[in-house]
Design a protein around this motif. Structure first.
Motif, short mmCIF file in Angstrom:
data_model
loop_
_atom_site.label_atom_id
_atom_site.label_comp_id
_atom_site.label_asym_id
_atom_site.label_seq_id
_atom_site.Cartn_x
_atom_site.Cartn_y
_atom_site.Cartn_z
N ALA A 149 -2.95 24.54 -0.95
CA ALA A 149 -3.86 23.67 -1.70
C ALA A 149 -3.16 23.09 -2.93
O ALA A 149 -3.32 21.91 -3.23
N ASP A 150 -2.37 23.90 -3.60
CA ASP A 150 -1.64 23.41 -4.78
C ASP A 150 -0.61 22.35 -4.39
O ASP A 150 -0.47 21.34 -5.08
N ALA A 151 0.09 22.57 -3.29
CA ALA A 151 1.07 21.58 -2.83
C ALA A 151 0.39 20.28 -2.42
O ALA A 151 0.90 19.19 -2.69
N LYS A 155 0.82 -1.21 0.00
CA LYS A 155 0.00 0.00 0.00
C LYS A 155 0.85 1.26 0.00
O LYS A 155 1.95 1.29 0.52
N LYS A 156 0.32 2.30 -0.59
CA LYS A 156 0.96 3.61 -0.62
C LYS A 156 0.12 4.58 0.22
O LYS A 156 -1.09 4.44 0.30
N GLY A 157 0.77 5.56 0.79
CA GLY A 157 0.06 6.55 1.57
C GLY A 157 0.84 7.84 1.65
O GLY A 157 1.98 7.92 1.20
N ALA A 158 0.23 8.85 2.21
CA ALA A 158 0.87 10.15 2.42
C ALA A 158 0.26 10.77 3.67
O ALA A 158 -0.80 10.33 4.13
N ALA A 215 -0.97 9.06 -6.45
CA ALA A 215 -1.65 8.35 -7.54
C ALA A 215 -0.65 7.76 -8.54
O ALA A 215 -0.82 6.61 -8.98
N ARG A 216 0.38 8.50 -8.86
CA ARG A 216 1.40 7.99 -9.78
C ARG A 216 2.16 6.82 -9.17
O ARG A 216 2.50 5.85 -9.86
N ALA A 217 2.43 6.88 -7.87
CA ALA A 217 3.14 5.79 -7.20
C ALA A 217 2.28 4.52 -7.20
O ALA A 217 2.79 3.42 -7.41
N VAL A 218 0.99 4.68 -6.98
CA VAL A 218 0.07 3.54 -7.00
C VAL A 218 0.02 2.94 -8.41
O VAL A 218 0.11 1.72 -8.59
N ARG A 219 -0.10 3.80 -9.40
CA ARG A 219 -0.16 3.33 -10.79
C ARG A 219 1.12 2.61 -11.18
O ARG A 219 1.09 1.58 -11.85
N ALA A 220 2.27 3.14 -10.77
CA ALA A 220 3.56 2.53 -11.12
C ALA A 220 3.76 1.18 -10.44
O ALA A 220 4.48 0.32 -10.97
N ALA A 221 3.11 0.97 -9.31
CA ALA A 221 3.27 -0.28 -8.57
C ALA A 221 2.41 -1.41 -9.12
O ALA A 221 2.60 -2.56 -8.75
N ARG A 222 1.50 -1.10 -10.01
CA ARG A 222 0.60 -2.14 -10.54
C ARG A 222 1.28 -3.04 -11.50
O ARG A 222 2.14 -2.87 -12.20
N GLY A 251 -1.08 14.59 -3.79
CA GLY A 251 -2.07 13.59 -4.20
C GLY A 251 -1.76 13.00 -5.56
O GLY A 251 -1.90 11.79 -5.78
N THR A 252 -1.27 13.83 -6.46
CA THR A 252 -0.87 13.35 -7.78
C THR A 252 0.32 12.40 -7.66
O THR A 252 0.36 11.36 -8.33
N ARG A 253 1.27 12.73 -6.79
CA ARG A 253 2.43 11.86 -6.59
C ARG A 253 2.00 10.50 -6.03
O ARG A 253 2.52 9.46 -6.44
#
Length: 91
Positions: free
Chosen positions: A73-75, A4-7, A84-91, A80-82
């Motif tokens: 908010a931008d940070a 699992k990934k988290g932040a 999502a990318r980490a989750v996608r890369a782990a698939r 959140g984008t990072r």
């Protein structure tokens, strides 16, 4: 949970008022369950390298009340984008 990934994220009344300690405590809690913690890009947020933060009680950051200052908010969105990318890369 090791796959699992988290932040982490936190809000606080001002800079240097415990937000970094809160972020690291939250990250340690996730690490204790072997969750892989994705951190902020330090070039995107000059305020926190462990996760997303928002300062809500100190000028000039509280002048956009009742909203979160767009800088935070931008940070947070970038973090959140990072994640999502980490989750996608782990698939």
């Amino acid at each position: 949970l090791s796959s699992k990934k988290g932040a982490v994220f936190a809000t606080g009344g001002g800079i240097s008022q415990g937000i970094e300690h809160t972020l690291t405590s939250l990250a340690r809690a996730l690490w204790s369950f072997r969750i892989q913690v994705v951190t902020s890009d330090p070039t995107q947020s000059g305020y926190a390298s462990y996760g997303a933060i928002a300062i809500t009680g100190t000028s000039p950051f509280n002048e956009t009340t009742p909203s979160i200052d767009p800088e935070f908010a931008d940070a947070a969105q970038s973090l959140g984008t990072r994640v999502a990318r980490a989750v996608r890369a782990a698939r």
